[in-house]
Design a protein around this motif. Structure first.
Motif, PDB file in Angstrom:
ATOM      1  N   ASN A  25      27.701   7.288  16.803  1.00  0.00           N
ATOM      2  CA  ASN A  25      26.409   8.004  16.742  1.00  0.00           C
ATOM      3  C   ASN A  25      26.064   8.505  15.335  1.00  0.00           C
ATOM      4  OD1 ASN A  25      26.936   7.753  19.468  1.00  0.00           O
ATOM      5  ND2 ASN A  25      27.376   9.914  19.797  1.00  0.00           N
ATOM      6  N   ASN A  26      26.721   7.936  14.321  1.00  0.00           N
ATOM      7  CA  ASN A  26      26.530   8.422  12.941  1.00  0.00           C
ATOM      8  C   ASN A  26      26.598   9.951  12.888  1.00  0.00           C
ATOM      9  OD1 ASN A  26      26.285   8.065  10.209  1.00  0.00           O
ATOM     10  ND2 ASN A  26      24.086   7.708  10.199  1.00  0.00           N
ATOM     11  N   ILE A  27      27.579  10.494  13.584  1.00  0.00           N
ATOM     12  CA  ILE A  27      27.766  11.957  13.640  1.00  0.00           C
ATOM     13  C   ILE A  27      27.981  12.507  12.221  1.00  0.00           C
ATOM     14  CG2 ILE A  27      30.282  11.709  14.045  1.00  0.00           C
ATOM     15  CD1 ILE A  27      30.063  14.213  15.864  1.00  0.00           C
ATOM     16  N   PRO A  28      27.501  13.708  11.920  1.00  0.00           N
ATOM     17  CA  PRO A  28      27.835  14.299  10.615  1.00  0.00           C
ATOM     18  C   PRO A  28      29.362  14.479  10.509  1.00  0.00           C
ATOM     19  CG  PRO A  28      26.122  15.590  11.731  1.00  0.00           C
ATOM     20  CD  PRO A  28      26.631  14.586  12.721  1.00  0.00           C
ATOM     21  N   TRP A  29      29.909  14.119   9.360  1.00  0.00           N
ATOM     22  CA  TRP A  29      31.361  14.195   9.202  1.00  0.00           C
ATOM     23  C   TRP A  29      31.700  14.441   7.742  1.00  0.00           C
ATOM     24  CZ3 TRP A  29      34.305  10.376   6.465  1.00  0.00           C
ATOM     25  CH2 TRP A  29      33.545   9.295   5.995  1.00  0.00           C
ATOM     26  N   PHE A  30      32.940  14.834   7.507  1.00  0.00           N
ATOM     27  CA  PHE A  30      33.412  14.979   6.129  1.00  0.00           C
ATOM     28  C   PHE A  30      34.863  14.519   6.063  1.00  0.00           C
ATOM     29  CE2 PHE A  30      35.165  18.764   7.976  1.00  0.00           C
ATOM     30  CZ  PHE A  30      36.037  19.393   7.096  1.00  0.00           C
ATOM     31  N   ILE A  31      35.272  14.141   4.867  1.00  0.00           N
ATOM     32  CA  ILE A  31      36.706  13.878   4.658  1.00  0.00           C
ATOM     33  C   ILE A  31      37.367  15.246   4.568  1.00  0.00           C
ATOM     34  CG2 ILE A  31      38.426  13.081   2.976  1.00  0.00           C
ATOM     35  CD1 ILE A  31      37.300  10.747   4.478  1.00  0.00           C
ATOM     36  N   SER A  32      38.239  15.511   5.560  1.00  0.00           N
ATOM     37  CA  SER A  32      38.852  16.845   5.647  1.00  0.00           C
ATOM     38  C   SER A  32      40.221  16.888   4.974  1.00  0.00           C
ATOM     39  CB  SER A  32      38.942  17.278   7.106  1.00  0.00           C
ATOM     40  OG  SER A  32      39.277  16.201   7.945  1.00  0.00           O
ATOM     41  N   GLU A  33      40.821  15.715   4.741  1.00  0.00           N
ATOM     42  CA  GLU A  33      42.045  15.621   3.935  1.00  0.00           C
ATOM     43  C   GLU A  33      42.128  14.228   3.337  1.00  0.00           C
ATOM     44  OE1 GLU A  33      45.804  16.491   5.907  1.00  0.00           O
ATOM     45  OE2 GLU A  33      44.917  18.215   6.930  1.00  0.00           O
ATOM     46  N   ASN A  34      42.523  14.190   2.069  1.00  0.00           N
ATOM     47  CA  ASN A  34      42.856  12.952   1.394  1.00  0.00           C
ATOM     48  C   ASN A  34      43.701  13.398   0.201  1.00  0.00           C
ATOM     49  OD1 ASN A  34      41.231  10.696  -0.879  1.00  0.00           O
ATOM     50  ND2 ASN A  34      42.641  10.067   0.709  1.00  0.00           N
ATOM     51  N   GLY A  35      44.840  12.754   0.003  1.00  0.00           N
ATOM     52  CA  GLY A  35      45.670  13.256  -1.087  1.00  0.00           C
ATOM     53  C   GLY A  35      46.868  12.376  -1.363  1.00  0.00           C
TER      54      GLY A  35
END
Length: 465
Positions: A361-371
């Protein structure tokens, strides 16, 4: 030719940690399963470093948050510990010291111009709820978690507008009930699938409380944090490899993504579990709660891909395991982070973006962890005492370029959080690998901004690089 990567207006540039990995055990009312595990098996933890002090955030939150401001972060995720906030686990009554601590942390975060994002569960189940009820195997524990969430909303939702229910819930299933990398190290496929169901139910019940009590009125939103690890088949032209990857994806990604966003479990998952005789116990009423209480936004933790091939080995486990349907595959020539044994594959962030756009649904999202966790970073300290972590800057840039491409193509991504702001305690790995923008000297608790910390400040100022 150098390209400029500019991100959407009001983009979140931030970083994530958790209560159990940063606060230390000071004044905590209950032991988590990790506190207990460290007590009984300290040798399991790298250099026998346990969770008592971690990065001392309980005592140094003011200085720590000032450093986050100094490196330009505009948002910050941490978690409220069930084991700290709640005095009486059965009634959900809060502890005075914990109320004061979390109020101070939230107020200080906002004072520094940083958006607080608060998560409710980061692998830190109170151990007495495991001993008494079997932890997440129990629907009573689901209801106790809802009481804890209610208490947290009541106390803090006037200032915290972004909440998440769980961090990486599939890891509870994998670590505690399948692959033995978290206490209590049970291997039981049927229990694992009941836990998978119960944790989904717990998340939906918390969403229901949040919305039915009106915490979504003044811009309040609630989501969840999932580690999405795309499964790539060994050979895209081999139907058996492709099917193996589809099943792995269904188990490890869609089993939480689909209920959270669409309100239903994947059909393929249910078919397999019914056929294997390991389907969970559920009621019509519970399934309706899951259906009607989907998330507002999604956090995505991404570190590495999963490579899969058709099953070639026999499953030796007496217990039913998802691995009955696929084997993991080591792709020749893959790029590796040798310290973690993880493949580096930035393109997967783009693939995740397009998958969410097209199938969720193309929900709003963010990258919450990347490292990128690196061992022995003291090798990279220059004459001024600064860790020159160019490898980390390069890692972030590559992932951000792929994320930017996804956003350009219509993915509804509103932020990028790294793991982690200050080197933190990492479960059994303790301080083996460091991830932070800010280095921590374990002996002295002295904190020093790394080169990547200066770099992220420039990024946040330009809203890109």
């Amino acid at each position: 030719m150098n390209k400029n990567f500019i991100f959407p207006k009001n983009f979140w540039w931030g970083s994530a940690t958790s209560g159990p990995q940063s606060e230390g055990s000071f004044n905590k009312k209950h032991k988590s399963i990790f506190d207990y595990w460290y007590e009984i098996e300290p040798e399991v933890f790298f250099n026998k470093v346990g969770p008592e002090v971690t990065s001392n955030f309980y005592n140094s939150y003011k200085e720590d948050l000032a450093m986050l401001k100094e490196i330009g972060l505009n948002s910050f995720r941490t978690s409220i510990q069930w084991t700290r906030l709640i005095k009486n686990l059965e009634t959900g009554e809060a502890d005075e010291d914990a109320i004061e601590f979390y109020n101070n942390v939230i107020d200080e975060t906002i004072k520094n111009g940083i958006i607080p994002v608060i998560n409710l569960h980061h692998f830190d189940l109170p151990v007495e709820l495991y001993d008494k009820y079997g932890g997440w195997e129990s629907k009573h524990v689901v209801d106790l978690f809802v009481k804890f969430a209610e208490t947290a909303f009541k106390l803090f939702a006037d200032r915290v507008k972004y909440w998440t229910t769980f961090n990486e819930p599939i890891v509870i299933v994998e670590g505690q009930y399948l692959y033995q990398f978290h206490y209590p190290k049970v291997v039981n496929g049927k229990k694992a699938m009941q836990v998978l169901y119960n944790v989904n139910l717990a998340s939906s019940k918390v969403v229901k409380v949040f919305k039915s009590r009106g915490y979504d009125k003044d811009g309040g939103q609630i989501g969840t944090i999932l580690n999405l690890t795309p499964s790539y088949p060994r050979d895209i032209n081999n139907t058996e490899d492709v099917e193996a990857a589809r099943i792995a994806d269904t188990f490890f990604n869609e089993s939480f993504l689909s209920p959270a966003v669409k309100g239903e479990f994947p059909k393929l998952l249910i078919e397999i579990l019914e056929k294997e005789g390991v389907i969970w116990q559920s009621t019509e009423e519970e399934l309706n709660i899951i259906k009607e209480n989907t998330i507002d936004f999604l956090g995505v933790n991404y570190y590495f891909p999963r490579r899969v091939k058709a099953k070639e080995t026999t499953c030796n486990s007496k217990e039913w395991m998802p691995d009955k349907y696929f084997d993991n595959y080591e792709m020749p020539g893959r790029r590796m982070n040798p310290y973690r044994g993880w493949e580096i594959y930035p393109k997967a962030i783009y693939d995740i973006a397009i998958n969410i756009r097209d199938n969720y649904n193309n929900i709003p999202w963010f990258i919450s962890e990347n490292g990128m966790g690196v061992e022995g970073e003291e090798r990279y300290i220059n004459t001024e005492g600064i860790v020159e972590d160019d490898y980390r800057i390069d890692f972030f840039k590559e992932h951000l370029e792929n994320l930017h491409k996804g956003i350009e193509e219509g993915a509804n991504c509103f932020g990028y959080h790294t793991w982690t702001p200050i080197d933190c305690w990492s479960w059994c790995n303790a301080y083996k690998n460091r991830y932070g923008f800010i280095a921590l000297d374990l002996e002295t608790q002295k904190k020093t901004i790394k080169k990547s910390g200066r770099w992220i400040k420039e990024v946040t100022e330009k809203n890109g690089f």
